[in-house]
Design a protein around this motif. Structure first.
Motif, PDB file in Angstrom:
ATOM      1  N   ALA A  24       0.831  -1.204   0.000  1.00  7.01           N
ATOM      2  CA  ALA A  24       0.000   0.000   0.000  1.00  7.01           C
ATOM      3  C   ALA A  24       0.867   1.257   0.000  1.00  7.01           C
ATOM      4  O   ALA A  24       0.591   2.233  -0.706  1.00  7.01           O
ATOM      5  CB  ALA A  24      -0.926  -0.009   1.209  1.00  7.01           C
ATOM      6  N   GLY A  25       1.944   1.237   0.790  1.00 10.75           N
ATOM      7  CA  GLY A  25       2.831   2.391   0.839  1.00 10.75           C
ATOM      8  C   GLY A  25       3.680   2.539  -0.407  1.00 10.75           C
ATOM      9  O   GLY A  25       4.015   3.657  -0.819  1.00 10.75           O
ATOM     10  N   THR A  26       4.024   1.425  -1.034  1.00 10.84           N
ATOM     11  CA  THR A  26       4.889   1.451  -2.212  1.00 10.84           C
ATOM     12  C   THR A  26       4.135   1.878  -3.467  1.00 10.84           C
ATOM     13  O   THR A  26       4.727   2.393  -4.418  1.00 10.84           O
ATOM     14  CB  THR A  26       5.517   0.060  -2.442  1.00 10.84           C
ATOM     15  OG1 THR A  26       6.188  -0.354  -1.249  1.00 10.84           O
ATOM     16  CG2 THR A  26       6.518   0.068  -3.580  1.00 10.84           C
ATOM     17  N   TRP A  27       2.827   1.663  -3.469  1.00 14.73           N
ATOM     18  CA  TRP A  27       2.033   1.956  -4.661  1.00 14.73           C
ATOM     19  C   TRP A  27       2.164   3.419  -5.083  1.00 14.73           C
ATOM     20  O   TRP A  27       2.283   3.733  -6.266  1.00 14.73           O
ATOM     21  CB  TRP A  27       0.571   1.601  -4.416  1.00 14.73           C
ATOM     22  CG  TRP A  27      -0.240   1.642  -5.674  1.00 14.73           C
ATOM     23  CD1 TRP A  27      -1.152   2.576  -6.044  1.00 14.73           C
ATOM     24  CD2 TRP A  27      -0.182   0.705  -6.757  1.00 14.73           C
ATOM     25  NE1 TRP A  27      -1.671   2.280  -7.282  1.00 14.73           N
ATOM     26  CE2 TRP A  27      -1.087   1.140  -7.742  1.00 14.73           C
ATOM     27  CE3 TRP A  27       0.565  -0.465  -6.965  1.00 14.73           C
ATOM     28  CZ2 TRP A  27      -1.275   0.444  -8.921  1.00 14.73           C
ATOM     29  CZ3 TRP A  27       0.376  -1.153  -8.161  1.00 14.73           C
ATOM     30  CH2 TRP A  27      -0.529  -0.698  -9.116  1.00 14.73           C
ATOM     31  N   ASN A  28       2.148   4.342  -4.105  1.00 14.61           N
ATOM     32  CA  ASN A  28       2.285   5.765  -4.424  1.00 14.61           C
ATOM     33  C   ASN A  28       3.652   6.073  -5.024  1.00 14.61           C
ATOM     34  O   ASN A  28       3.766   6.883  -5.953  1.00 14.61           O
ATOM     35  CB  ASN A  28       2.069   6.619  -3.163  1.00 14.61           C
ATOM     36  CG  ASN A  28       0.622   6.632  -2.721  1.00 14.61           C
ATOM     37  OD1 ASN A  28      -0.284   6.425  -3.521  1.00 14.61           O
ATOM     38  ND2 ASN A  28       0.395   6.853  -1.437  1.00 14.61           N
ATOM     39  N   LEU A  29       4.700   5.433  -4.489  1.00 13.52           N
ATOM     40  CA  LEU A  29       6.040   5.625  -5.041  1.00 13.52           C
ATOM     41  C   LEU A  29       6.092   5.140  -6.481  1.00 13.52           C
ATOM     42  O   LEU A  29       6.661   5.813  -7.354  1.00 13.52           O
ATOM     43  CB  LEU A  29       7.066   4.867  -4.194  1.00 13.52           C
ATOM     44  CG  LEU A  29       8.516   4.886  -4.703  1.00 13.52           C
ATOM     45  CD1 LEU A  29       9.088   6.295  -4.645  1.00 13.52           C
ATOM     46  CD2 LEU A  29       9.383   3.923  -3.892  1.00 13.52           C
ATOM     47  N   LEU A  30       5.490   3.991  -6.759  1.00 16.25           N
ATOM     48  CA  LEU A  30       5.468   3.451  -8.121  1.00 16.25           C
ATOM     49  C   LEU A  30       4.706   4.381  -9.058  1.00 16.25           C
ATOM     50  O   LEU A  30       5.177   4.702 -10.153  1.00 16.25           O
ATOM     51  CB  LEU A  30       4.814   2.059  -8.113  1.00 16.25           C
ATOM     52  CG  LEU A  30       4.693   1.371  -9.472  1.00 16.25           C
ATOM     53  CD1 LEU A  30       6.060   1.031 -10.025  1.00 16.25           C
ATOM     54  CD2 LEU A  30       3.834   0.104  -9.360  1.00 16.25           C
TER      55      LEU A  30
END
Length: 306
Positions: free
Chosen positions: A200-206
């Motif tokens: 969930a946290g990585t999705w924004n970075l991607l």
């Protein structure tokens, strides 16, 4: 036909801060911790420790990529790479997001496989090693915290370290649960919960890194607001070919054509635009082309204007 160009690049530095010390300390600590976790994970037969070691290993690679991009971004432009290597920081952020998602996919798959026959796990070993991980990853994350809002590349490094600290906390919880209840499957449950939180946290970075790689308008800048500012400048009757994109994870560029029937307003006017675009919108690198009515009429005849 008259072309008048204005170009601005301000002394306000948007170059990435020097995080060399943070990278060196973070990489050194994590390499050592990976070895410790892998050893104790193998000896104690703990999926949580082994997956945490794998995740830490991916973070070492992620830190190396982010460090390389940070170094490349500081290199001077060449005759072939006239913008320098700034965009490498965008690619590093994208790669870091991919590293995290791939690692989480592997962890989730292994956790699901182990549900049917959970192996015996030493809760005491889990807790001891994971507590060390919380300290190491927490300290490393804190060293990158100051740059996470301004630089997507540094944000990627920060997320890696913060995710590791979270994984280690989850491992501690798994160890406590196994010690108090004897539920060996709790090791897999905690692993899956951690995977969901990190993805969930990585999705924004991607998403953000893909957008920057595709030359989207960077987050925090409203295209309509910039267009309105330019259209309301004295003497401007039209704006076209307005483009805003990220040169790196810390610098934003803009090009625009301003239609001014009164002709060239002079260098001072163009310099003021460049400064105000920087101060109002954080746009560091601007290129403005001024066009007159004669140019517009010629464009209409040739159908060359948008």
């Amino acid at each position: 036909m008259t072309h008048n160009h204005g170009h601005g690049h301000h002394g306000h530095s948007h170059a990435p801060s020097n995080y060399n010390r943070a990278f060196i300390v973070g990489i050194t600590l994590n390499v050592g911790f990976v070895a410790i976790e892998a050893l104790f994970g193998f000896l104690s037969n703990s999926l949580a420790l082994l997956t945490d070691a794998g995740h830490n290993l991916s973070d070492v690679l992620g830190l190396l990529v982010a460090w390389l991009a940070s170094w490349l971004g500081s290199r001077r432009p060449t005759q072939r790479y006239t913008y320098g290597f700034r965009r490498s920081s965008i690619l590093a952020a994208l790669l870091n997001a991919c590293f995290l998602l791939v690692a989480m996919g592997a962890i989730a798959w292994e956790a699901i496989q182990r549900f049917s026959s959970p192996p015996p796990v030493s809760g005491t070993t889990l807790i001891g090693v994971a507590l060390v991980g919380i300290v190491i990853n927490g300290v490393t994350a804190l060293m990158f915290m100051s740059g996470r809002e301004k630089d997507l590349n540094i944000k990627g490094a920060f997320l890696h370290m913060a995710a590791d600290a979270l994984v280690s906390l989850g491992v501690v919880l798994a160890g406590i649960a196994i010690l108090t209840t004897g539920w060996l499957w709790f090791d897999s449950v905690i692993s899956l919960i951690i995977v969901v939180v990190i993805v969930a946290g990585t999705w924004n970075l991607l998403r953000d890194s893909i957008n920057l790689a595709l030359d989207a308008v960077p987050p925090g800048i409203e295209l309509l607001a910039v267009r309105t500012y330019l259209e309301e400048l004295p003497g401007v009757v039209g704006v076209h070919d307005l483009h805003i994109w990220a040169m790196s994870t810390t610098e934003t560029a803009l090009t625009a054509h301003l239609v001014m029937l009164t002709g060239n307003p002079g260098d001072a006017f163009l310099s003021r635009i460049s400064m105000e675009l920087h101060d109002k919108f954080g746009i560091e690198h601007t290129t403005i082309q001024v066009e007159t009515g004669n140019f517009l009429r010629e464009c209409d005849q040739k159908a060359c204007c948008d």
